[in-house]
Design a protein around this motif. Structure first.
Motif, PDB file in Angstrom:
ATOM      1  N   ALA A   1      -5.838   0.126  -5.343  1.00 21.82           N
ATOM      2  CA  ALA A   1      -5.327  -0.230  -4.008  1.00 21.82           C
ATOM      3  C   ALA A   1      -5.885  -1.574  -3.554  1.00 21.82           C
TER       4      ALA A   1
ATOM      5  N   PHE B   1       0.839  -1.197   0.000  1.00 25.86           N
ATOM      6  CA  PHE B   1       0.000   0.000   0.000  1.00 25.86           C
ATOM      7  C   PHE B   1       0.875   1.249   0.000  1.00 25.86           C
TER       8      PHE B   1
ATOM      9  N   GLN C   1      -3.872  -5.171  -2.678  1.00 23.78           N
ATOM     10  CA  GLN C   1      -4.082  -5.962  -1.470  1.00 23.78           C
ATOM     11  C   GLN C   1      -4.301  -7.437  -1.816  1.00 23.78           C
TER      12      GLN C   1
END
Length: 140
Positions: free
Chosen positions: A124, A97, A128
């Motif tokens: 984002a 991140f 992940q």
């Protein structure tokens, strides 16, 4: 007795899995401004919810893979692998991140906490999940 033993194992694995998810939540809360829970539940940030959901799903995959591949061994060894890979997943998600934040224009952490939808939250979230799948692959 076998049913009782395996039910106990499931309970212990679930507690460890929930702890890993809690660590994942806390890590994302640390890398984003403000309180993540407030952004999601009070301010209704779709962006924060998307990224958190992806992170939790990814960590769930990591915990699943660690249990699935090590459950035939002793409970202690399998739990050890689950904790190690779960914590590794949390740390790598937070690092990814931050790296994404460094290579993209603007402040990724700030964008993720905005109320209005921003496409960066999908990127984002993908990071992940991708990091989690890499950890899963290393387990298998």
């Amino acid at each position: 007795m076998d049913l009782l033993v395996h039910t106990g194992y499931a309970l212990v694995y679930a507690v460890v899995g929930i702890a890993v998810l809690g660590l994942g939540y806390a890590a994302l809360d640390l890398v984003t401004p403000g309180h993540l829970g407030s952004h999601i539940w009070t301010e209704r940030s779709v962006n924060a919810a998307i990224v958190l959901a992806a992170g939790l799903l990814g960590l769930g995959f990591v915990v699943f893979a660690a249990i699935w591949t090590n459950a035939t061994g002793s409970l202690g060894v399998a739990l050890g692998w689950t904790v190690v890979f779960g914590v590794l997943g949390v740390l790598l998600q937070a690092l990814a991140f931050r790296l994404l934040d460094l290579v993209t224009p603007g402040d990724m952490a700030e964008l993720v906490t905005q109320r209005e939808f921003h496409p960066a939250s999908v990127v984002a979230a993908a990071v992940q999940l991708a990091v989690s799948l890499i950890v899963v692959a290393s387990i298998a």
